[in-house]
Design an enzyme around this catalytic site. Structure first.
Site, mmCIF file in Angstrom:
data_model
loop_
_atom_site.group_PDB
_atom_site.id
_atom_site.type_symbol
_atom_site.label_atom_id
_atom_site.label_comp_id
_atom_site.label_asym_id
_atom_site.label_seq_id
_atom_site.Cartn_x
_atom_site.Cartn_y
_atom_site.Cartn_z
ATOM 1 N N ASP A 228 -47.216 30.793 28.425
ATOM 2 C CA ASP A 228 -47.438 29.375 29.587
ATOM 3 C C ASP A 228 -47.865 29.879 30.497
ATOM 4 O OD1 ASP A 228 -46.182 27.029 30.230
ATOM 5 O OD2 ASP A 228 -44.390 27.325 29.888
HETATM 6 C C1 NOJ Z 1 -45.466 24.215 32.151
HETATM 7 C C2 NOJ Z 1 -44.896 24.140 31.345
HETATM 8 O O1 NOJ Z 1 -43.767 24.669 30.987
HETATM 9 C C3 NOJ Z 1 -45.554 23.619 29.760
HETATM 10 O O2 NOJ Z 1 -44.884 23.178 28.757
HETATM 11 C C4 NOJ Z 1 -46.998 23.359 30.251
HETATM 12 O O3 NOJ Z 1 -48.439 23.090 29.103
HETATM 13 C C5 NOJ Z 1 -47.973 24.132 31.289
HETATM 14 N N1 NOJ Z 1 -47.438 24.217 32.076
HETATM 15 C C6 NOJ Z 1 -49.049 23.663 31.419
HETATM 16 O O4 NOJ Z 1 -49.421 22.647 32.117
#
Ligand code: NOJ
Length: 698
Positions: A228
């Protein structure tokens, strides 16, 4: 189209180490549209690779796209075919924006009713989440875009999400939290995103047992595992645990001013990036990470590029905001709408005089805040949707002040302020409750439109509707006993006025088609097809109302309710939920007969529409295990469901297939186990409305 990654080995053999390293760590997208970017290797004809958010549509930076309903609404359709169609449409839109991987679907189990991202997830039940998630993956990948199932695993709350440890026993992980990921892997998903949280003390990007052993070795996942965003904690630990790609790989704007910034809870430190850059090169030099591991990472990325045809000399035009995508967004919003209660007030007569009341009736409710926010080309507000459909008079009155919207982006120092997730016009600053009540009293039917506000990175403080919206509903209901309430929420909300109103509709976050979908349902042009993917109950009745469990104490969220989440909990206690899992009315009425077990894994039942209008029924099968003295098992667990659309008077025999897992429990010592004995299959309209039961001996 599936393609074999024939040339991946050849490419790998020609790459030097720096080129390999460039494929496992993100960098800035020169076009500025992607959420995550790998630069490719021009010398070898490896093109750039773009990853983009997110589950509700495409969030290419600065671009527009179809705003589909929230994932929770898609799940409420109980219609995997429709979910697959949505996946395919989102993938075509991703391609139209020159994106290669979609950061969707989110399949975390809804454990905590307050979780700020429940709208991005699918269900409190693992079979339901698996079926809808698998369908989304299959749709996305059918259009040659990589699907990314997220967030692996036990990311069930936003409070302390970057630090909290989900302490969860093996059986619960296997039976509740892992199945949707496993289903996605079985469905061929190309990518898995690790969660920000820890599980049993180990950060998920470092979790060798879950990432390396379970996901890759046991399940045979052949795609790449991506972190993530800013969610990597170590270099050697993550690389050896099985993480393949770091995202975004570069610190936010390289901004020194952020060095002293105190990151709010739930927001990862965006200066902490590049762990798969020089530190990975050093780890390779020092022998802490093997060259074979680097080759494996690169092979996994190249394999997905090959599979979606990036090495073919073909155009990937995609499709954006087409009529069929607009229609699909509306169809999903209609079918995901759940008719919770209806005291003969709906559907509305065409010529009914209506009052449309609520502080946000001029705004479409596109979604919640955070990485899934999309900007549509056009949208329809509730007021506009009803005005265009109604033949009677329509009076619009906000009644009470607007509620405050929340978005992750408002918490970030490097995102421009004034961010407006929903657009729409601004109603009067000082609305009059009396005017709304007068309009309601004069109308045949008042329609009160209320909403919550949820976002990634924050959990809701309570399950009450924010602002003065409950007061508004109560005042309108006191003035007119034919009041209809339309709720738009990212999960369960409390409805203290429930017994005083004539009908309640749950629209979740309906996306760009909001008002037109609402009018379609209100006037009965189509059946409200949805069923609840999550139990509605008072806040204190959920198992996570104990702070040890949520948000946790001393950095640990104790999942010691075990399997008893959602309806599994309510079945095991004396507390009746407000609305059970699987609940939802049709405008038609159905009767069930002749339920029979055809063999040990098939149950059939005949369903008849006894109303004088067409309708859609969602037939659900729950398995009740035999009594076991020493093993605690839920009373019943969803095993299968199927939706049927029936004309007035029509009957159909519905066949429900119960797979091996439907009868199994996970024994940490022996794996999946089917106990001998007599099982009961409840054929039901919801977890609390069983229409017939049959026995199956195993
Ligand atoms: C954090 C989020 O938890 C995730 O779901 C997302 O795809 C990424 N940021 C990128 O924006």
């Amino acid at each position: 189209m599936e393609r074999t990654p024939a040339d991946v080995d050849t490419l790998l053999a020609e790459m030097d180490r720096a080129e390999k390293l460039s494929l496992v760590r993100g960098t800035d997208d020169p076009e500025g549209t992607a959420t995550g970017f790998l630069p490719g290797v021009e010398r070898l004809g490896i093109p750039p690779f773009r990853l983009v958010d997110g589950p509700l549509g495409i969030r290419a930076e600065g671009e527009r796209a179809t705003a589909f309903p929230a994932s929770l609404a898609t799940a409420a359709t109980f219609d995997p075919d429709l979910a697959r169609t949505q996946g395919a449409a989102m993938a075509r839109e991703a391609r139209a924006h020159d994106q290669d991987a979609l950061l969707a679907p989110g399949v975390n189990i809804i454990r905590v009713p307050q979780c700020g991202r429940n709208f991005e997830y699918l269900s409190e039940d693992p079979v339901h989440a698996s079926d809808i998630g698998r369908a989304l993956v299959s749709g996305i990948q059918s259009e040659d875009v990589v699907a990314t199932v997220k967030h692996f695993v036990a990311n069930n709350q936003e409070t302390h999400r970057t630090t909290v440890s989900a302490d969860v026993d093996e059986r619960t992980l296997r039976e509740l939290y892992l199945p949707p990921f496993r289903a996605a892997v079985e469905g061929g998903v190309g990518s898995v995103m690790t969660a920000y949280n820890r599980v049993n003390g180990t950060h998920m990007s470092d979790h060798e047992r879950l990432v390396g052993d379970v996901l890759k070795d046991e399940w045979g996942f052949g795609g790449y595992v991506v972190s993530d965003w800013y969610g990597l904690e170590t270099t050697v630990g993550a690389a050896n645990a099985g993480l393949d790609v770091e995202m975004p790989g570069v610190p936010e704007a390289g901004d020194d001013a952020l060095d002293d910034f105190e990151w709010p809870d739930g927001i990862p430190d965006a200066t902490h990036a590049g762990l798969f850059g020089d530190p990975l090169a050093t780890a390779l030099d020092d022998g802490d990470v093997s060259p074979e591991r680097l080759d494996d990472m690169v092979t996994r990325v190249l394999g997905q590029m090959a599979r979606i045809g990036l090495f073919d000399d073909e155009d990937r035009p995609g499709e954006l905001d087409s009529q069929r995508h607009r229609d699909l967004a509306e169809r999903l919003a209609v079918r995901g709408t759940v008719l919770l209660d209806n005291d003969d007030v709906l559907p509305l007569a065409d010529d009914a005089d209506v009052a449309v009341v609520g502080p946000h009736v001029h705004e479409p409710k596109l979604g919640g805040g955070g990485s899934s926010e999309t900007t549509p080309f056009h949208s329809v507000s509730p007021a506009d949707g009803i005005e265009s459909r109604a033949d009677g008079t329509v009076t619009v009155a906000p009644g009470v002040p607007e509620i405050e919207d929340v978005s992750l982006f408002d918490l970030l120092p490097f995102v421009e302020s004034g961010h407006d997730s929903d657009g729409g016009s601004t109603p009067p600053v000082d609305p009059s409750l009396d005017a709304a009540v007068d309009a309601a009293a004069d109308a045949d039917v008042p329609i009160v439109v209320v909403r919550d506000a949820t976002t990634e990175a924050r959990d809701r403080d309570s399950l009450s509707l924010p602002g003065r919206q409950d007061e508004l509903v109560e005042a309108v209901a006191a003035a007119n006993d034919r009041t209809v309430v339309v709720v738009r929420s990212g999960g369960p909300v409390e409805m203290p006025w429930r017994d005083d109103v004539a009908a309640v509709l749950e629209q979740w976050y309906p996306g760009q088609a909001d008002g037109s979908a609402l009018a379609t349902v209100l006037y009965g042009d189509r059946d409200p097809g949805g069923r609840l993917p999550v139990t509605f109950a008072p806040e204190e009745a959920y198992p996570t109302s104990d702070e040890r469990r949520f948000p946790g104490v001393d950095g640990v969220a104790h999942y010691d309710e075990g399997l008893f989440v959602g309806y599994r909990h309510f079945d095991a206690t004396d507390h009746d939920p407000t609305y059970p899992f699987g609940h939802g009315h049709s405008y038609a009425t159905f009767e069930y007969r002749d339920a029979v077990a055809i063999d040990e894994s098939t149950v059939e039942v005949t369903v008849e529409n006894v109303a004088d209008r067409p309708g859609r029924e969602v037939v659900q099968a729950y398995v009740r295990p035999p009594d076991t003295d020493d093993i605690d098992r839920p009373v019943r667990e969803l095993a299968a469901f199927d939706a049927v659309a029936l004309d007035a008077g029509e009957s159909r025999t519905v066949s429900l297939s119960l797979d091996h897992l439907a009868f199994s429990r996970y024994d940490p010592a022996g794996g999946w186990t089917v106990d001998d004995g007599r099982y009961t299959v409840d054929v039901a309209r919801s977890a609390a409305d069983v229409r017939a039961s049959v026995r199956i001996d195993r």
